[in-house]
Design a protein around this motif. Sequence first.
Motif, PDB file in Angstrom:
ATOM      1  N   LEU A   4      16.943 -47.767 -38.576  1.00  0.00           N
ATOM      2  CA  LEU A   4      16.563 -46.942 -37.429  1.00  0.00           C
ATOM      3  C   LEU A   4      15.461 -47.595 -36.610  1.00  0.00           C
ATOM      4  O   LEU A   4      14.946 -46.980 -35.688  1.00  0.00           O
ATOM      5  CB  LEU A   4      16.094 -45.563 -37.919  1.00  0.00           C
ATOM      6  CG  LEU A   4      17.159 -44.702 -38.608  1.00  0.00           C
ATOM      7  CD1 LEU A   4      16.552 -43.385 -39.057  1.00  0.00           C
ATOM      8  CD2 LEU A   4      18.337 -44.441 -37.691  1.00  0.00           C
ATOM      9  N   GLY A   5      15.094 -48.818 -36.930  1.00  0.00           N
ATOM     10  CA  GLY A   5      14.076 -49.519 -36.154  1.00  0.00           C
ATOM     11  C   GLY A   5      12.657 -49.171 -36.558  1.00  0.00           C
ATOM     12  O   GLY A   5      11.729 -49.385 -35.785  1.00  0.00           O
ATOM     13  N   LEU A 105      17.651 -35.600 -28.251  1.00  0.00           N
ATOM     14  CA  LEU A 105      18.172 -34.898 -29.419  1.00  0.00           C
ATOM     15  C   LEU A 105      19.677 -34.665 -29.325  1.00  0.00           C
ATOM     16  O   LEU A 105      20.318 -34.319 -30.323  1.00  0.00           O
ATOM     17  CB  LEU A 105      17.452 -33.552 -29.590  1.00  0.00           C
ATOM     18  CG  LEU A 105      15.935 -33.646 -29.798  1.00  0.00           C
ATOM     19  CD1 LEU A 105      15.337 -32.257 -29.927  1.00  0.00           C
ATOM     20  CD2 LEU A 105      15.607 -34.475 -31.020  1.00  0.00           C
ATOM     21  N   GLU A 106      20.241 -34.800 -28.120  1.00  0.00           N
ATOM     22  CA  GLU A 106      21.679 -34.639 -27.924  1.00  0.00           C
ATOM     23  C   GLU A 106      22.381 -35.973 -27.693  1.00  0.00           C
ATOM     24  O   GLU A 106      23.533 -35.998 -27.263  1.00  0.00           O
ATOM     25  CB  GLU A 106      21.937 -33.700 -26.725  1.00  0.00           C
ATOM     26  CG  GLU A 106      21.366 -32.301 -26.882  1.00  0.00           C
ATOM     27  CD  GLU A 106      22.048 -31.528 -28.007  1.00  0.00           C
ATOM     28  OE1 GLU A 106      23.222 -31.854 -28.306  1.00  0.00           O
ATOM     29  OE2 GLU A 106      21.420 -30.616 -28.580  1.00  0.00           O
ATOM     30  N   ASN A 107      21.697 -37.060 -27.947  1.00  0.00           N
ATOM     31  CA  ASN A 107      22.280 -38.390 -27.751  1.00  0.00           C
ATOM     32  C   ASN A 107      23.297 -38.659 -28.862  1.00  0.00           C
ATOM     33  O   ASN A 107      22.946 -38.803 -30.034  1.00  0.00           O
ATOM     34  CB  ASN A 107      21.170 -39.448 -27.776  1.00  0.00           C
ATOM     35  CG  ASN A 107      21.656 -40.814 -27.347  1.00  0.00           C
ATOM     36  OD1 ASN A 107      22.755 -41.236 -27.701  1.00  0.00           O
ATOM     37  ND2 ASN A 107      20.832 -41.504 -26.568  1.00  0.00           N
ATOM     38  N   LEU A 110      22.821 -41.966 -30.879  1.00  0.00           N
ATOM     39  CA  LEU A 110      21.727 -41.937 -31.837  1.00  0.00           C
ATOM     40  C   LEU A 110      22.039 -41.010 -33.003  1.00  0.00           C
ATOM     41  O   LEU A 110      21.689 -41.306 -34.153  1.00  0.00           O
ATOM     42  CB  LEU A 110      20.439 -41.486 -31.140  1.00  0.00           C
ATOM     43  CG  LEU A 110      19.869 -42.440 -30.091  1.00  0.00           C
ATOM     44  CD1 LEU A 110      18.617 -41.866 -29.474  1.00  0.00           C
ATOM     45  CD2 LEU A 110      19.566 -43.811 -30.711  1.00  0.00           C
ATOM     46  N   LEU A 111      22.711 -39.878 -32.713  1.00  0.00           N
ATOM     47  CA  LEU A 111      23.073 -38.963 -33.794  1.00  0.00           C
ATOM     48  C   LEU A 111      24.040 -39.625 -34.776  1.00  0.00           C
ATOM     49  O   LEU A 111      23.924 -39.465 -35.998  1.00  0.00           O
ATOM     50  CB  LEU A 111      23.691 -37.687 -33.211  1.00  0.00           C
ATOM     51  CG  LEU A 111      22.726 -36.762 -32.461  1.00  0.00           C
ATOM     52  CD1 LEU A 111      23.487 -35.625 -31.806  1.00  0.00           C
ATOM     53  CD2 LEU A 111      21.663 -36.205 -33.404  1.00  0.00           C
ATOM     54  N   GLU A 112      25.006 -40.368 -34.233  1.00  0.00           N
ATOM     55  CA  GLU A 112      25.934 -41.082 -35.116  1.00  0.00           C
ATOM     56  C   GLU A 112      25.198 -42.154 -35.920  1.00  0.00           C
ATOM     57  O   GLU A 112      25.511 -42.401 -37.088  1.00  0.00           O
ATOM     58  CB  GLU A 112      27.044 -41.711 -34.275  1.00  0.00           C
ATOM     59  CG  GLU A 112      27.993 -40.685 -33.656  1.00  0.00           C
ATOM     60  CD  GLU A 112      29.018 -41.329 -32.737  1.00  0.00           C
ATOM     61  OE1 GLU A 112      28.955 -42.567 -32.593  1.00  0.00           O
ATOM     62  OE2 GLU A 112      29.854 -40.601 -32.176  1.00  0.00           O
ATOM     63  N   GLU A 118      22.011 -41.952 -42.920  1.00  0.00           N
ATOM     64  CA  GLU A 118      21.939 -41.008 -44.040  1.00  0.00           C
ATOM     65  C   GLU A 118      23.036 -41.285 -45.055  1.00  0.00           C
ATOM     66  O   GLU A 118      22.792 -41.303 -46.270  1.00  0.00           O
ATOM     67  CB  GLU A 118      22.059 -39.576 -43.516  1.00  0.00           C
ATOM     68  CG  GLU A 118      21.979 -38.524 -44.610  1.00  0.00           C
ATOM     69  CD  GLU A 118      22.105 -37.120 -44.045  1.00  0.00           C
ATOM     70  OE1 GLU A 118      21.908 -36.167 -44.810  1.00  0.00           O
ATOM     71  OE2 GLU A 118      22.412 -36.985 -42.849  1.00  0.00           O
ATOM     72  N   LYS A 119      24.251 -41.505 -44.551  1.00  0.00           N
ATOM     73  CA  LYS A 119      25.377 -41.776 -45.451  1.00  0.00           C
ATOM     74  C   LYS A 119      25.119 -43.029 -46.279  1.00  0.00           C
ATOM     75  O   LYS A 119      25.290 -43.036 -47.505  1.00  0.00           O
ATOM     76  CB  LYS A 119      26.655 -41.918 -44.626  1.00  0.00           C
ATOM     77  CG  LYS A 119      27.885 -42.229 -45.455  1.00  0.00           C
ATOM     78  CD  LYS A 119      29.097 -42.355 -44.551  1.00  0.00           C
ATOM     79  CE  LYS A 119      30.347 -42.730 -45.364  1.00  0.00           C
ATOM     80  NZ  LYS A 119      31.525 -42.902 -44.493  1.00  0.00           N
TER      81      LYS A 119
END
Length: 299
Positions: A4-5, A105-107, A110-112, A118-119
């Motif tokens: 995530l940088g 937060l709706e990007n 970035l969500l993917e 997490e996976k």
Amino acid sequence: MAELGFSEHHQNEVINYMRFARSKRALRLKTVDSCFQDLKDSRLVEETFTVDEVSDMLDGLQVVVHGEVESELIHTAHTNVLLLRQLFSQAEKFYLKLQTDVSELENRELLEQVAEFEKTEFTSSNKKANQESNKPKLAPLNEGGVSELLNKQILRLQDENEKLKTRLRTIESQATSALDEKSKLERALQDLQRIQGDQKLALKKKEITNLEDTVAALRSDFQKTLNASTVTQKNLEENLVATKHDFLKVQEQLTMAEKELEKKFQQTAAYRNMKEMLTKKNDQIKEIRKRLSKYEPDE
């Protein structure tokens, strides 16, 4: 592994928060599952039901599930606010002002990326946990072992305390000896001052004479410096006047150059064409006004 940088420390903090969120999510999902299971156990005891009975059961289930989901969403929002509070509090200690972009937060991209992180992270973490579970572990300390460690710690602290007390007594003794030595030296100094009083008085007179000579020399040097400064100031004033004259001369030349440039511009074809167009427009306006005056009523 997906990244995530962040730095390693911050990435570990994100993993800890994800682990907390996953545990809360799993707990709420179990609660929702239990709602359906309770419905099955308490209401689905007959083989046939009417439409009204089915509708009533679904309405009741909807209320329960809605309450659970709403409670979880509210709880998640509040925990996020507490997390932001921790970050902002740490930033304010260093006089920093953090900013957030809610639109991010709706990007979807970035969500993917977060989902992939997490996976990947928790899949590898589960593998590591399984490997660690197969390794032999140390047996936990029993109550007797803890008491023994505490007693050892107490004995060590008592020993250090005694050493500090001994050192303090030594320092106090050294300080007393130093004070006695200081008193002896002060008395010896007073005796020496009385013996050498006349010699010091003579030396002081000589020093005063030397100081007077030095002051006289400094006054002479200061007067010379002051005279030189006066001459320098006059030269600077003359240079300033000359500079002002040069500035006015350059300003006058610049004004003449501007006038000459304006005169050349007026002689260009573009200026003549523009002036001719303005003249035609003025004539047209006069003609229109003249025509309009014919239609105005007489007073």
